[in-house]
Every structure is written in structure tokens, then in C-alpha cells.
Design an enzyme around this catalytic site. Structure first.
Site, PDB file in Angstrom:
ATOM      1  N   ASN A  11       0.822  -1.032   0.017  1.00 32.08           N
ATOM      2  CA  ASN A  11       0.190  -0.164   0.035  1.00 32.08           C
ATOM      3  C   ASN A  11       0.885   1.070   0.050  1.00 32.08           C
ATOM      4  O   ASN A  11       1.257   1.405   1.058  1.00 32.08           O
ATOM      5  CB  ASN A  11      -0.787   0.022   1.188  1.00 32.08           C
ATOM      6  CG  ASN A  11      -1.803   1.348   1.416  1.00 32.08           C
ATOM      7  OD1 ASN A  11      -1.825   1.983   0.511  1.00 32.08           O
ATOM      8  ND2 ASN A  11      -2.597   1.168   2.551  1.00 32.08           N
ATOM      9  N   TRP A  12       1.167   1.821  -1.261  1.00 32.38           N
ATOM     10  CA  TRP A  12       1.827   2.816  -1.273  1.00 32.38           C
ATOM     11  C   TRP A  12       1.464   4.086  -0.504  1.00 32.38           C
ATOM     12  O   TRP A  12       2.125   5.251  -0.772  1.00 32.38           O
ATOM     13  CB  TRP A  12       2.213   3.165  -2.779  1.00 32.38           C
ATOM     14  CG  TRP A  12       3.131   2.228  -3.622  1.00 32.38           C
ATOM     15  CD1 TRP A  12       3.777   0.949  -2.850  1.00 32.38           C
ATOM     16  CD2 TRP A  12       3.685   2.092  -4.734  1.00 32.38           C
ATOM     17  NE1 TRP A  12       4.347   0.199  -3.674  1.00 32.38           N
ATOM     18  CE2 TRP A  12       4.252   0.943  -4.970  1.00 32.38           C
ATOM     19  CE3 TRP A  12       3.531   2.936  -5.597  1.00 32.38           C
ATOM     20  CZ2 TRP A  12       5.010   0.709  -6.189  1.00 32.38           C
ATOM     21  CZ3 TRP A  12       4.222   2.805  -7.026  1.00 32.38           C
ATOM     22  CH2 TRP A  12       4.772   1.534  -7.214  1.00 32.38           C
ATOM     23  N   LYS A  13      -0.087   4.342  -0.392  1.00 29.82           N
ATOM     24  CA  LYS A  13      -0.504   5.224   0.076  1.00 29.82           C
ATOM     25  C   LYS A  13      -0.335   6.593  -0.630  1.00 29.82           C
ATOM     26  O   LYS A  13      -0.223   6.352  -1.915  1.00 29.82           O
ATOM     27  CB  LYS A  13      -0.103   5.732   1.497  1.00 29.82           C
ATOM     28  CG  LYS A  13      -0.155   4.435   2.445  1.00 29.82           C
ATOM     29  CD  LYS A  13      -0.073   4.428   3.752  1.00 29.82           C
ATOM     30  CE  LYS A  13      -0.173   3.372   4.666  1.00 29.82           C
ATOM     31  NZ  LYS A  13      -0.339   3.441   6.041  1.00 29.82           N
ATOM     32  N   HIS A  96      -9.822   1.242   4.369  1.00 30.39           N
ATOM     33  CA  HIS A  96      -8.490   1.427   5.201  1.00 30.39           C
ATOM     34  C   HIS A  96      -9.090   2.356   6.264  1.00 30.39           C
ATOM     35  O   HIS A  96      -9.472   3.346   6.283  1.00 30.39           O
ATOM     36  CB  HIS A  96      -7.627   1.822   4.145  1.00 30.39           C
ATOM     37  CG  HIS A  96      -6.011   1.908   4.873  1.00 30.39           C
ATOM     38  ND1 HIS A  96      -5.653   2.981   5.579  1.00 30.39           N
ATOM     39  CD2 HIS A  96      -5.065   0.959   4.868  1.00 30.39           C
ATOM     40  CE1 HIS A  96      -4.644   2.706   6.102  1.00 30.39           C
ATOM     41  NE2 HIS A  96      -4.117   1.718   5.645  1.00 30.39           N
ATOM     42  N   GLU A  98      -7.364   4.620   7.446  1.00 30.77           N
ATOM     43  CA  GLU A  98      -7.098   6.092   6.888  1.00 30.77           C
ATOM     44  C   GLU A  98      -8.211   6.927   6.521  1.00 30.77           C
ATOM     45  O   GLU A  98      -8.727   7.836   6.485  1.00 30.77           O
ATOM     46  CB  GLU A  98      -5.837   6.168   6.302  1.00 30.77           C
ATOM     47  CG  GLU A  98      -4.476   6.319   7.271  1.00 30.77           C
ATOM     48  CD  GLU A  98      -3.387   5.765   6.407  1.00 30.77           C
ATOM     49  OE1 GLU A  98      -3.270   5.645   5.195  1.00 30.77           O
ATOM     50  OE2 GLU A  98      -2.195   5.080   7.161  1.00 30.77           O
ATOM     51  N   GLU A 166      -5.931  -4.707  10.442  1.00 34.06           N
ATOM     52  CA  GLU A 166      -4.936  -3.772  10.658  1.00 34.06           C
ATOM     53  C   GLU A 166      -5.557  -3.160  11.918  1.00 34.06           C
ATOM     54  O   GLU A 166      -6.084  -1.977  11.866  1.00 34.06           O
ATOM     55  CB  GLU A 166      -4.943  -2.755   9.668  1.00 34.06           C
ATOM     56  CG  GLU A 166      -4.461  -3.455   8.011  1.00 34.06           C
ATOM     57  CD  GLU A 166      -3.896  -2.427   7.256  1.00 34.06           C
ATOM     58  OE1 GLU A 166      -2.644  -2.445   6.997  1.00 34.06           O
ATOM     59  OE2 GLU A 166      -4.725  -1.450   6.942  1.00 34.06           O
ATOM     60  N   GLY A 172       1.664   2.565  10.653  1.00 31.99           N
ATOM     61  CA  GLY A 172       2.629   3.708  10.539  1.00 31.99           C
ATOM     62  C   GLY A 172       3.277   4.298  12.003  1.00 31.99           C
ATOM     63  O   GLY A 172       3.796   5.342  11.923  1.00 31.99           O
ATOM     64  N   SER A 212       2.983  -1.606  10.486  1.00 37.77           N
ATOM     65  CA  SER A 212       4.248  -1.654  10.771  1.00 37.77           C
ATOM     66  C   SER A 212       4.977  -3.019  10.516  1.00 37.77           C
ATOM     67  O   SER A 212       5.899  -3.384  11.207  1.00 37.77           O
ATOM     68  CB  SER A 212       4.291  -1.499  12.368  1.00 37.77           C
ATOM     69  OG  SER A 212       4.042   0.138  12.562  1.00 37.77           O
ATOM     70  N   GLY A 233       2.553  -0.951   4.602  1.00 36.37           N
ATOM     71  CA  GLY A 233       2.847   0.392   4.022  1.00 36.37           C
ATOM     72  C   GLY A 233       3.891   0.768   3.859  1.00 36.37           C
ATOM     73  O   GLY A 233       4.758   0.768   2.931  1.00 36.37           O
ATOM     74  N   GLY A 234       4.639   1.754   4.867  1.00 34.91           N
ATOM     75  CA  GLY A 234       6.010   2.222   4.888  1.00 34.91           C
ATOM     76  C   GLY A 234       6.912   1.458   4.295  1.00 34.91           C
ATOM     77  O   GLY A 234       7.776   1.904   3.571  1.00 34.91           O
TER      78      GLY A 234
END
Ligand code: PGA
Length: 256
Positions: A11-13, A96, A98, A166, A172, A212, A233-234
């Protein structure tokens, strides 16, 4: 021992540019195209979906979007519909945290997106998870069950459906859940899927952990019997780290 093929999604966001998105796609094609026994999905921002689709064509890497609206077309400035995505990607992340936190997403709007996406043949990665406050108040199970029931109301899932557990407090933050926490929550979700759709479909449904995940902790999650991969993600923005995660997820369970 289960027979589910793990699925690891990037997930590159809201990261990358045309240039870095292309570079990352090329690097991943190079490094993970040949990694077997795990399904690999890359979810770039909307403007780079076509680029990812082209760059990854003919490889084993699949493309996913990060959201989708429920209407097919019309005066909805800024929105992207399921038929627009259907030619460019196979998967779509829906619900998601976010989106729930910053964009007013609710179980009901998640449900509408899931229905619309599935009607066009897109495979959802349906995200759920409790906040830190909810976990501390002992409400994790109640929240997860509400999200599963609300999100899936009136929906017939198929075996291609993917769920991502999640925990919001782990996303994150660099503070992942433990393998055991993920296994417990995913077990609960699977039992609920079984009660809604039957044990066979529940056993076939992949349920990922996200929050994470990195190259150092992926083994802890993959060692758990209920965990069927990761939503990353990150750590998915660095080709070498994401490659290490995919390779770890491809190892048979119990082989650390
Ligand atoms: P993270 O994000 O890996 O950066 O914690 C995961 C996600 O939001 O899907």
C-alpha cells in the site's frame, strides 16, 4: 496446516511520483516476479495505476487500487468508479483506517464500495481494525465483529475475497501487534466469516495482518497459522525491504 496461498500487498498510500512509481515497479518486477507460493500485489496512487499496469504486464505481480467509489459514472468530481479500475487492476483496498479516520468512511460506505467493486469483478482487500482506545477498553472483538458484519452485510463473498486485519494503533507507528495478537484477531474474524458463509469459504479466505510490518518482523506474523500474508505500508516503498517481506511470506509456515 492450511492450504491458503499467502498474499502480500504494497500500500503505497500517497507516496511516489511518476518517476519513482515507475522505478519501484521495475525494481519489484526484477526482484519478486519469480518468487512463488505467494501472491504479490502493488497498490499505487490512482494516477500511477496505468503505469503500474503496463510496467507489470506479463509478470506475476498484480495491481490494486487504494479506494473506489460505488457509483459507476456521473457528476462525482474527483471520484473513481469500479468500471474505471476494472481494466487496470485486479484488487482494490476498501475501508482502510485512514479512509475511515480522515474521510468519514463508515461500515455502511465500506459496504457500498465492496458491493460495487465486486459487481465489476474487482477483488477487495477489506480492511478492519480496532483503535488503541478500543483495545485498551477491551472492545477489540466487539469492534472487529461490528466491522465484519457491517461491511459484509448483504454481500456474498467468494474465495478471492481478502480481509486485512490492521489495528489502527499499529499503522505507521513502528509499533506492530505481536504475532499472537494478530493470530487471535484473525482467528476471530475467520470464525465470523465461517458463521456468515460456512467453514469451507472461511478456510479459503485469506486474512492478512497489517500495521508496521517490516523485514525484521514479518517472520513472526507468518509463523502464525491464521495469518495469510501482510498489507504493508511504509516498508513497501523500498524495493529491497518489500522483497524481503515477500520472500519471507513465501516460505512454508514453520520454516522461519
Ligand atoms: P504501515 O501501514 O505498514 O506503514 O504501518 C500499513 C497500512 O496502512 O496498510
Amino acid at each position: 496446516m492450511n492450504h491458503r496461498t499467502p498474499i502480500v500487498a504494497a500500500n503505497w498510500k500517497m507516496h511516489t511520483t511518476v518517476r519513482t512509481a515507475a522505478e519501484l515497479c521495475r525494481a519489484l518486477r526484477e526482484s519478486i516476479d519469480n518468487v512463488k507460493s505467494v501472491e504479490k500485489v502493488v497498490c499505487p496512487p490512482f494516477p500511477f495505476l496505468a503505469l503500474a499496469h503496463q510496467t507489470l504486464a506479463g509478470s506475476s505481480l498484480k495491481v490494486g487500487a487504494q479506494n473506489v467509489f460505488w457509483e459507476e459514472k456521473g457528476a462525482f468530481t474527483g471520484e473513481v468508479s469500479p468500471p474505471m479500475l476494472a481494466d487496470l487492476c485486479e484488487y482494490v483496498i476498501i475501508g482502510h483506517s485512514e479512509r475511515r479516520k480522515y474521510f468519514g468512511e463508515t461500515d455502511e460506505t465500506v459496504n457500498r464500495r465492496l458491493k460495487a467493486a465486486m459487481a465489476k469483478g474487482l477483488r477487495p482487500i477489506f480492511c478492519i481494525g480496532e483503535t488503541g482506545d478500543e483495545r485498551q477498553a477491551g472492545r477489540t472483538n466487539e469492534v472487529l465483529l461490528r466491522q465484519v458484519r457491517g461491511g459484509l452485510a448483504g454481500i456474498e463473498i467468494t474465495s478471492g475475497f481478502v480481509v486485512a486485519y490492521e489495528p489502527v494503533w499499529a499503522i505507521g507507528t513502528g509499533v506492530p501487534a505481536t504475532g499472537e495478537m494478530a493470530n487471535d484477531a484473525i482467528g476471530l474474524i475467520r470464525r465470523e466469516v465461517a458463521s456468515l458463509y460456512g467453514g469451507e469459504l472461511a478456510q479459503a479466505t485469506r486474512i492478512q495482518y497489517g500495521g508496521s510490518v517490516d523485514g525484521a518482523n514479518i517472520d513472526e506474523f507468518m509463523a502464525e497459522p491464521e495469518v495469510d500474508g501482510a498489507l504493508v505500508g511504509g516498508a513497501s516503498l523500498k524495493a529491497d525491504v518489500f522483497t524481503a517481506i515477500v520472500e519471507a511470506a513465501a516460505r512454508p509456515k514453520g520454516v522461519g
